[in-house]
Design a protein around this motif. Structure first.
Motif, PDB file in Angstrom:
ATOM      1  N   LEU A 196     152.348   1.301  27.619  1.00 21.49           N
ATOM      2  CA  LEU A 196     151.972   1.204  26.100  1.00 21.49           C
ATOM      3  C   LEU A 196     150.307   0.627  26.128  1.00 21.49           C
ATOM      4  CD1 LEU A 196     154.953   0.356  24.099  1.00 21.49           C
ATOM      5  CD2 LEU A 196     153.544   2.592  24.250  1.00 21.49           C
ATOM      6  N   ARG A 197     150.196  -0.487  26.833  1.00 21.59           N
ATOM      7  CA  ARG A 197     148.921  -1.010  26.698  1.00 21.59           C
ATOM      8  C   ARG A 197     147.961   0.009  27.328  1.00 21.59           C
ATOM      9  NH1 ARG A 197     146.424  -6.147  26.780  1.00 21.59           N
ATOM     10  NH2 ARG A 197     144.576  -6.187  28.315  1.00 21.59           N
ATOM     11  N   ALA A 198     147.999   0.723  28.271  1.00 19.78           N
ATOM     12  CA  ALA A 198     147.035   1.469  28.940  1.00 19.78           C
ATOM     13  C   ALA A 198     146.631   2.647  27.921  1.00 19.78           C
ATOM     14  CB  ALA A 198     147.630   2.195  30.096  1.00 19.78           C
ATOM     15  N   VAL A 199     147.929   3.010  27.390  1.00 25.10           N
ATOM     16  CA  VAL A 199     147.776   4.359  26.072  1.00 25.10           C
ATOM     17  C   VAL A 199     146.791   3.610  25.027  1.00 25.10           C
ATOM     18  CG1 VAL A 199     148.787   5.334  24.195  1.00 25.10           C
ATOM     19  CG2 VAL A 199     149.647   5.524  26.523  1.00 25.10           C
ATOM     20  N   ARG A 200     146.913   2.405  24.453  1.00 25.65           N
ATOM     21  CA  ARG A 200     146.408   1.865  23.416  1.00 25.65           C
ATOM     22  C   ARG A 200     144.821   1.326  23.897  1.00 25.65           C
ATOM     23  NH1 ARG A 200     149.156  -2.763  22.322  1.00 25.65           N
ATOM     24  NH2 ARG A 200     147.234  -4.095  23.078  1.00 25.65           N
ATOM     25  N   LYS A 201     144.706   1.021  25.055  1.00 26.83           N
ATOM     26  CA  LYS A 201     143.209   0.686  25.417  1.00 26.83           C
ATOM     27  C   LYS A 201     142.685   1.511  25.926  1.00 26.83           C
ATOM     28  CE  LYS A 201     143.517  -3.910  24.711  1.00 26.83           C
ATOM     29  NZ  LYS A 201     142.561  -4.665  23.702  1.00 26.83           N
ATOM     30  N   ILE A 202     143.161   2.737  26.704  1.00 26.30           N
ATOM     31  CA  ILE A 202     142.282   3.260  27.356  1.00 26.30           C
ATOM     32  C   ILE A 202     142.158   5.072  26.528  1.00 26.30           C
ATOM     33  CG2 ILE A 202     141.806   4.932  29.453  1.00 26.30           C
ATOM     34  CD1 ILE A 202     141.634   1.764  29.858  1.00 26.30           C
ATOM     35  N   LEU A 203     143.466   5.689  26.099  1.00 23.73           N
ATOM     36  CA  LEU A 203     143.284   6.646  25.482  1.00 23.73           C
ATOM     37  C   LEU A 203     143.009   6.651  24.064  1.00 23.73           C
ATOM     38  CD1 LEU A 203     144.269   9.790  25.619  1.00 23.73           C
ATOM     39  CD2 LEU A 203     146.674   9.090  24.981  1.00 23.73           C
ATOM     40  N   VAL A 204     143.338   5.788  23.572  1.00 22.73           N
ATOM     41  CA  VAL A 204     143.297   5.876  21.911  1.00 22.73           C
ATOM     42  C   VAL A 204     141.500   5.933  21.618  1.00 22.73           C
ATOM     43  CG1 VAL A 204     143.568   4.652  19.597  1.00 22.73           C
ATOM     44  CG2 VAL A 204     145.614   5.159  21.122  1.00 22.73           C
ATOM     45  N   PRO A 205     140.946   4.681  22.385  1.00 26.50           N
ATOM     46  CA  PRO A 205     139.454   4.571  21.984  1.00 26.50           C
ATOM     47  C   PRO A 205     138.825   6.129  22.258  1.00 26.50           C
ATOM     48  CG  PRO A 205     140.341   2.734  23.342  1.00 26.50           C
ATOM     49  CD  PRO A 205     141.454   3.756  23.151  1.00 26.50           C
ATOM     50  N   GLN A 206     139.370   6.774  23.419  1.00 22.68           N
ATOM     51  CA  GLN A 206     138.618   7.739  23.564  1.00 22.68           C
ATOM     52  C   GLN A 206     138.680   9.105  22.936  1.00 22.68           C
ATOM     53  OE1 GLN A 206     138.279   9.103  27.845  1.00 22.68           O
ATOM     54  NE2 GLN A 206     138.766   7.073  28.500  1.00 22.68           N
ATOM     55  N   ILE A 207     139.826   9.110  22.179  1.00 22.06           N
ATOM     56  CA  ILE A 207     140.240  10.228  21.285  1.00 22.06           C
ATOM     57  C   ILE A 207     139.965   9.639  19.782  1.00 22.06           C
ATOM     58  CG2 ILE A 207     141.725  11.336  22.919  1.00 22.06           C
ATOM     59  CD1 ILE A 207     143.850  10.288  20.835  1.00 22.06           C
ATOM     60  N   ARG A 208     139.201   8.482  19.704  1.00 17.57           N
ATOM     61  CA  ARG A 208     139.123   8.465  18.223  1.00 17.57           C
ATOM     62  C   ARG A 208     138.372   9.338  17.316  1.00 17.57           C
ATOM     63  NH1 ARG A 208     137.616   2.721  18.280  1.00 17.57           N
ATOM     64  NH2 ARG A 208     139.908   2.464  18.296  1.00 17.57           N
ATOM     65  N   PRO A 209     137.456  10.281  17.601  1.00 17.96           N
ATOM     66  CA  PRO A 209     137.179  11.305  16.554  1.00 17.96           C
ATOM     67  C   PRO A 209     138.289  12.269  16.278  1.00 17.96           C
ATOM     68  CG  PRO A 209     135.510  10.934  18.612  1.00 17.96           C
ATOM     69  CD  PRO A 209     136.764  10.025  18.982  1.00 17.96           C
ATOM     70  N   GLY A 210     138.847  12.459  17.220  1.00 22.20           N
ATOM     71  CA  GLY A 210     140.157  13.545  16.854  1.00 22.20           C
ATOM     72  C   GLY A 210     141.272  12.899  16.009  1.00 22.20           C
ATOM     73  N   ILE A 211     141.265  11.488  15.907  1.00 22.31           N
ATOM     74  CA  ILE A 211     142.276  10.896  15.074  1.00 22.31           C
ATOM     75  C   ILE A 211     141.530  10.893  13.751  1.00 22.31           C
ATOM     76  CG2 ILE A 211     143.444   8.730  14.492  1.00 22.31           C
ATOM     77  CD1 ILE A 211     143.512   8.084  17.547  1.00 22.31           C
ATOM     78  N   VAL A 212     140.295  10.383  13.683  1.00 23.49           N
ATOM     79  CA  VAL A 212     139.646  10.426  12.662  1.00 23.49           C
ATOM     80  C   VAL A 212     139.700  11.901  11.833  1.00 23.49           C
ATOM     81  CG1 VAL A 212     137.484  10.426  11.032  1.00 23.49           C
ATOM     82  CG2 VAL A 212     137.925   8.640  13.087  1.00 23.49           C
ATOM     83  N   ALA A 213     139.463  12.923  12.482  1.00 25.47           N
ATOM     84  CA  ALA A 213     139.587  14.300  11.938  1.00 25.47           C
ATOM     85  C   ALA A 213     140.845  14.710  11.736  1.00 25.47           C
ATOM     86  CB  ALA A 213     139.178  15.335  13.263  1.00 25.47           C
ATOM     87  N   ALA A 214     142.092  14.236  12.210  1.00 24.05           N
ATOM     88  CA  ALA A 214     143.308  14.467  11.994  1.00 24.05           C
ATOM     89  C   ALA A 214     143.665  13.721  10.594  1.00 24.05           C
ATOM     90  CB  ALA A 214     144.251  14.120  12.952  1.00 24.05           C
ATOM     91  N   VAL A 215     143.357  12.644  10.382  1.00 28.57           N
ATOM     92  CA  VAL A 215     143.392  11.720   9.203  1.00 28.57           C
ATOM     93  C   VAL A 215     142.809  12.748   8.038  1.00 28.57           C
ATOM     94  CG1 VAL A 215     142.928   9.562   7.866  1.00 28.57           C
ATOM     95  CG2 VAL A 215     143.625   9.672  10.331  1.00 28.57           C
ATOM     96  N   ILE A 216     141.441  13.166   8.157  1.00 24.75           N
ATOM     97  CA  ILE A 216     140.869  13.665   6.936  1.00 24.75           C
ATOM     98  C   ILE A 216     141.680  14.912   6.600  1.00 24.75           C
ATOM     99  CG2 ILE A 216     138.653  15.025   6.424  1.00 24.75           C
ATOM    100  CD1 ILE A 216     138.234  11.703   6.559  1.00 24.75           C
ATOM    101  N   PHE A 217     141.918  15.838   7.864  1.00 28.39           N
ATOM    102  CA  PHE A 217     142.380  17.162   7.528  1.00 28.39           C
ATOM    103  C   PHE A 217     143.899  16.921   6.863  1.00 28.39           C
ATOM    104  CE2 PHE A 217     139.936  19.050  11.122  1.00 28.39           C
ATOM    105  CZ  PHE A 217     139.147  19.676  10.165  1.00 28.39           C
ATOM    106  N   VAL A 218     144.552  15.931   7.091  1.00 26.50           N
ATOM    107  CA  VAL A 218     145.783  15.682   6.342  1.00 26.50           C
ATOM    108  C   VAL A 218     145.562  15.178   5.124  1.00 26.50           C
ATOM    109  CG1 VAL A 218     148.018  14.562   6.674  1.00 26.50           C
ATOM    110  CG2 VAL A 218     147.165  15.419   8.636  1.00 26.50           C
TER     111      VAL A 218
END
Lengths: 294, 230
Positions: free
Chosen positions: B140-162
């Protein structure tokens, strides 16, 4: 990722199993409403809901026999036809300057063109209603609905055609020009055949969007019904199996239309390539498609 | 006004919360050959009429709907109804609240979030995650610290699109929301019905400018056009 499953034994496998179950749950969540709707449309139970007391086609017979629904279908098709025509002509024409005119702020234009997709339907619907009524003093009718829907569907055609034009090799046109083709013939014999799949996809998109459109249309069609508007007015009186049946028909139609929009253009390209290879190589010069399609 | 923002944020949060594990699963655990077909399957409901996708929830949440019949069949509806403080055995009223609207909104906009998130997670290099775990990070920590920061633009885009379409939602509150679930879109309609055109226009302009503002502010994250199926 079989490799890691081997390395990271039981816990990783548990996580994987859990997530797979979750993935399946999501598909149930996405499809249950639609599947149930179709299921209930065959249900004998006249409340259009559980329990399922038997199977029947009565509701479908009612749908096909209902003159109001037939009328709504006619309006839907008429509006859809005009919307398709208008958005294909406008969208294709607008794609050319967007891609080729060397505009100063291409990104700005792109955003401006796509705004009708991003702006909620309620805003478009109500602003058009106020515009037609208060500014132009015209009665709302299917004609105003056609205008309103085109506003929303044209950007889709525009985006599809623009994407296709972007990948277009302009040397083909220069070659045609060298060989003596004038502007009209270049457009007719070189450019249009090449972007035709995008135009076709755009047309199907526009028609399907129009077929399903509710919010914009609802405000500016006056007293007329399209199929979605008819369904909406019926919902107010509670769910009936007849509306479920009509809804199921509309649902299946739009899924089919959208699938066509994705399948047909590539299929069209393939078919044309097939014909060309049968005709042999000498035709290549007259069929510029041959040169770019890989 | 505030209620719309609040409902919109709640629905966006739930949608993303549901879409993230799903996209993660799809990108990581599904065979590459199957990923695209499964992704298309997510969009298929989106190809159907927006009206009908809202309408179909009446079959589920209504008084004679699936949830009510199911609970009754299980024989526990009575207990639930009593527990909620009603004296008699009556249908559980699941419609006509802001919560029913949120559920339907999540359903409507899930594909946007899943598509956008998937396309950014798909580009992620999984070896980095394995490396983090080799170095002692919990998954879980690996996902939070490594994956999430790298896909931040994708997360922002998803938030906006929804979030953007939810701001202008009209139909879902109209059909399943009742008085409690009313949103800005319905308010604009109310103004228009009473011929308060100036108010309707003002509120519309406000919503539209807010949306344009969001689009301009986050334009860098929003180059993912395919989220609209076009």
């Amino acid at each position: 990722m079989a490799r890691e499953a081997g390395v990271l034994a039981p816990r990783a496998r548990a996580a994987r199993g859990l997530l797979t179950a979750y993935g399946l749950f999501i598909y149930v969540f996405l499809f249950a409403p639609i599947v149930l709707l179709v299921l209930f449309s065959f249900n004998k139970n006249q409340y259009g809901s559980f329990p399922i007391t038997g199977w029947t086609l009565t509701w479908y017979h009612q749908v096909f026999g209902d003159p109001v629904i037939q009328d709504a279908l006619r309006t839907t098709l008429k509006v859809g036809g005009w919307v398709t025509l208008i958005s294909v002509v406008l969208g294709t024409a607008a794609a050319f300057p967007l891609v080729r005119a060397g505009l100063k702020f291409p990104a700005g234009f792109r955003v401006a063109f796509t705004l009708p997709i991003m702006i909620p339907g309620i805003l478009i619907g109500i602003s058009l209603l106020i515009f037609f009524r208060q500014a132009l003093h015209v009665q709302t009718s299917p004609t105003t609905a056609i205008i309103g829907q085109s506003l929303y569907t044209t950007p889709f055609v525009l985006l599809l055609v623009a994407a296709r034009l972007q990948g277009f090799d302009r040397n083909l046109e220069r070659a045609a020009s060298d060989l003596g083709a004038n502007a009209f013939n270049r457009l007719r014999l070189v450019v249009l055949p090449l972007i035709f799949p995008a135009i076709l996809a755009g047309a199907l998109f526009a028609f399907t969007l129009s077929f399903d459109e509710f919010v914009i249309t609802y405000f500016i069609i006056g007293g007329y019904n399209t199929l979605p508007i008819f369904i909406y007015t019926q919902i107010k009186y509670g769910i009936t199996p007849e509306v479920n049946a009509l809804a199921a028909l509309v649902l299946v139609t739009s899924i089919l239309l959208f699938s066509l929009a994705f399948i047909l253009p590539p299929a069209f390209r393939l078919a044309r390539r097939g014909i060309r290879s049968m005709r042999g190589h000498r035709e290549v010069v007259r069929e510029p498609v041959a040169v770019t399609e890989h | 006004m505030l209620k719309t923002l609040w409902m919109g944020l709640a629905a966006t949060a739930i949608t993303l919360g549901m879409a993230f594990p799903f996209s993660y699963w799809l990108a990581r655990y599904v065979r590459p050959g199957l990923q695209k077909p499964l992704l298309v399957l997510v969009i298929v409901p989106f190809w159907t009429s927006y009206l009908l996708r809202v309408y179909s929830w009446l079959n589920i949440l209504g008084d004679t709907g699936v949830v009510n019949s199911f609970l009754k069949w299980l024989g526990i509806r009575h207990q639930i109804v009593l527990w909620l403080g009603h004296a008699h055995d009556q249908p559980l009223s699941l419609l006509n609240s802001r919560w029913s609207v949120v559920v339907v909104l999540v359903y409507l906009y899930f594909p946007f979030a899943a598509l956008t998130l998937y396309s950014s997670i798909d580009r992620f290099d999984w070896d980095q995650l394995l490396a983090a775990m080799d170095l002692g990070a919990s998954p879980l920590r690996a996902v939070r610290k490594i994956l999430v920061p790298q896909i931040r633009p994708g997360i922002v885009a998803a938030v906006i699109f929804v979030f953007i379409p939810i701001l202008g939602e009209y139909l879902a509150p109209q059909i399943v929301g009742g008085v409690d679930g009313i949103m800005i879109g319905n308010q604009i309609d109310e103004f228009q019905k009473y011929a308060l055109y100036a108010r309707a226009s003002a509120l519309s302009l406000l919503v539209a400018s807010f949306i344009v503002l969001l689009l301009v502010l986050f334009r860098k994250s929003l180059s993912v056009k395919e989220a609209y199926g076009a």
